[in-house]
Design a protein around this motif. Sequence first.
Motif, short mmCIF file in Angstrom:
data_model
loop_
_atom_site.label_atom_id
_atom_site.label_comp_id
_atom_site.label_asym_id
_atom_site.label_seq_id
_atom_site.Cartn_x
_atom_site.Cartn_y
_atom_site.Cartn_z
N VAL A 35 33.53 48.81 40.41
CA VAL A 35 34.83 48.77 41.11
C VAL A 35 35.60 50.06 40.83
O VAL A 35 36.03 50.31 39.70
CB VAL A 35 35.64 47.52 40.70
N ASN A 58 39.47 48.01 46.86
CA ASN A 58 40.44 46.98 47.23
C ASN A 58 41.39 47.36 48.36
O ASN A 58 42.00 46.49 48.94
CB ASN A 58 41.33 46.63 46.04
N ILE A 82 36.65 44.36 48.48
CA ILE A 82 36.97 43.22 47.62
C ILE A 82 38.47 42.93 47.58
O ILE A 82 38.93 42.15 46.77
CB ILE A 82 36.44 43.45 46.17
N MET A 163 32.55 34.59 46.64
CA MET A 163 33.15 35.47 45.64
C MET A 163 34.34 34.73 45.04
O MET A 163 35.04 34.01 45.74
CB MET A 163 33.62 36.78 46.28
N ILE A 165 37.51 35.15 41.71
CA ILE A 165 38.13 35.87 40.59
C ILE A 165 38.49 34.83 39.53
O ILE A 165 39.12 33.82 39.84
CB ILE A 165 39.38 36.63 41.07
N MET A 198 33.97 39.96 35.97
CA MET A 198 34.56 41.29 35.91
C MET A 198 34.42 41.79 34.47
O MET A 198 33.71 41.17 33.66
CB MET A 198 36.04 41.25 36.35
N ARG A 214 31.37 42.35 39.38
CA ARG A 214 32.19 43.45 39.89
C ARG A 214 32.91 44.08 38.70
O ARG A 214 33.84 43.49 38.16
CB ARG A 214 33.21 42.92 40.92
N ILE A 215 32.45 45.25 38.29
CA ILE A 215 32.90 45.82 37.03
C ILE A 215 33.68 47.12 37.26
O ILE A 215 33.13 48.10 37.78
CB ILE A 215 31.70 46.11 36.10
N GLY A 216 34.95 47.11 36.85
CA GLY A 216 35.79 48.31 36.95
C GLY A 216 35.92 49.01 35.62
O GLY A 216 35.16 49.91 35.27
N ARG A 223 42.46 52.63 34.73
CA ARG A 223 42.82 53.08 36.08
C ARG A 223 44.14 53.82 36.08
O ARG A 223 45.02 53.52 35.28
CB ARG A 223 42.93 51.86 37.01
C1 LIG Z 1 39.89 45.20 40.05
C2 LIG Z 1 38.91 44.18 40.45
C3 LIG Z 1 37.69 44.03 39.75
C4 LIG Z 1 37.32 44.83 38.51
O1 LIG Z 1 38.14 44.50 37.44
P1 LIG Z 1 37.85 45.05 35.94
O2 LIG Z 1 38.58 44.08 35.09
O3 LIG Z 1 38.41 46.43 35.90
O4 LIG Z 1 36.38 45.02 35.75
C5 LIG Z 1 36.78 43.09 40.23
N1 LIG Z 1 37.05 42.32 41.31
C6 LIG Z 1 38.20 42.42 41.99
C7 LIG Z 1 38.44 41.56 43.18
C8 LIG Z 1 39.17 43.34 41.57
O5 LIG Z 1 40.32 43.42 42.25
#
Ligand SMILES: *Cc1c(COP(=O)(O)O)cnc(C)c1O
Length: 225
Positions: A35, A58, A82, A163, A165, A198, A214-216, A223
């Motif tokens: 991400v 996003n 996403i 999907m 969260i 995440m 989904r890894i940010g 960020r």
């Molecule tokens: C930002 C985001 C992520 C990633 O989040 P991290 O905690 O940084 O890994 C994954 N999915 C969605 C929908 C997001 O908005």
Amino acid sequence: MNGSFAARLAELRAQIDEELRACGREPGSVRIVGVSKRQPAAAIAQAALAGLDAIGENYVQEAAKKFADPAVRELHLEKHFIGHVQTNKAKALLELFDVVQSVDRPDAARALGKAAAAAGRVLPVLLQVNVSPSERFGVAPAEAGALAGAVAAQPGLRLDGVMAIGPLGADRDQIARAFELAAKTFAAVGGSTLSIGMSGDWREAVRAGSTMVRIGTALFGGRSK
Ligand SMILES: *Cc1c(COP(=O)(O)O)cnc(C)c1O
């Protein structure tokens, strides 16, 4: 952040495989989407060079700008949207993305279906299911079947799964229960992709049956604002 992106990606893959083995699942059976929201175009280029093959964004405007950047334009990356689907952005979403993970209401399905048909494409989509009180968007699990019907009615869309969260700031048990609900909804809806997990909750997600995380921050670091 310490170390290279490549080292963090290798470490994450190894940790996910270890978790998969621990719960009797096949190593390599979870796809990693990086991400890259609020990360610069150069970070996406670095990630692709390190072997990442899918990224998630996003925001339409931010993605349009970064995807047009010379450092990113030529890369072979599968691009996942996403964020929240706004119906007036359906055409732009089709132009920018390969997959939309966040279809959460019939209006969004109709707008994307129409844009996909006009572009002569079949767009893979996931239903965003709400399993968390802290989450604004997503269809209630009980309404997911009806939303799946709305997607199926669009020849321009292909329903690939679900999907969700996880609940942010919740305890580990609450997170696990939320992902179990997402997995149950996925089993009812069908498809090949359960996108849960995440940076802070991918272990619970893998245990619940995630096929895509989904890894940010765990890959890209913090960020920008
Ligand atoms: C930002 C985001 C992520 C990633 O989040 P991290 O905690 O940084 O890994 C994954 N999915 C969605 C929908 C997001 O908005």
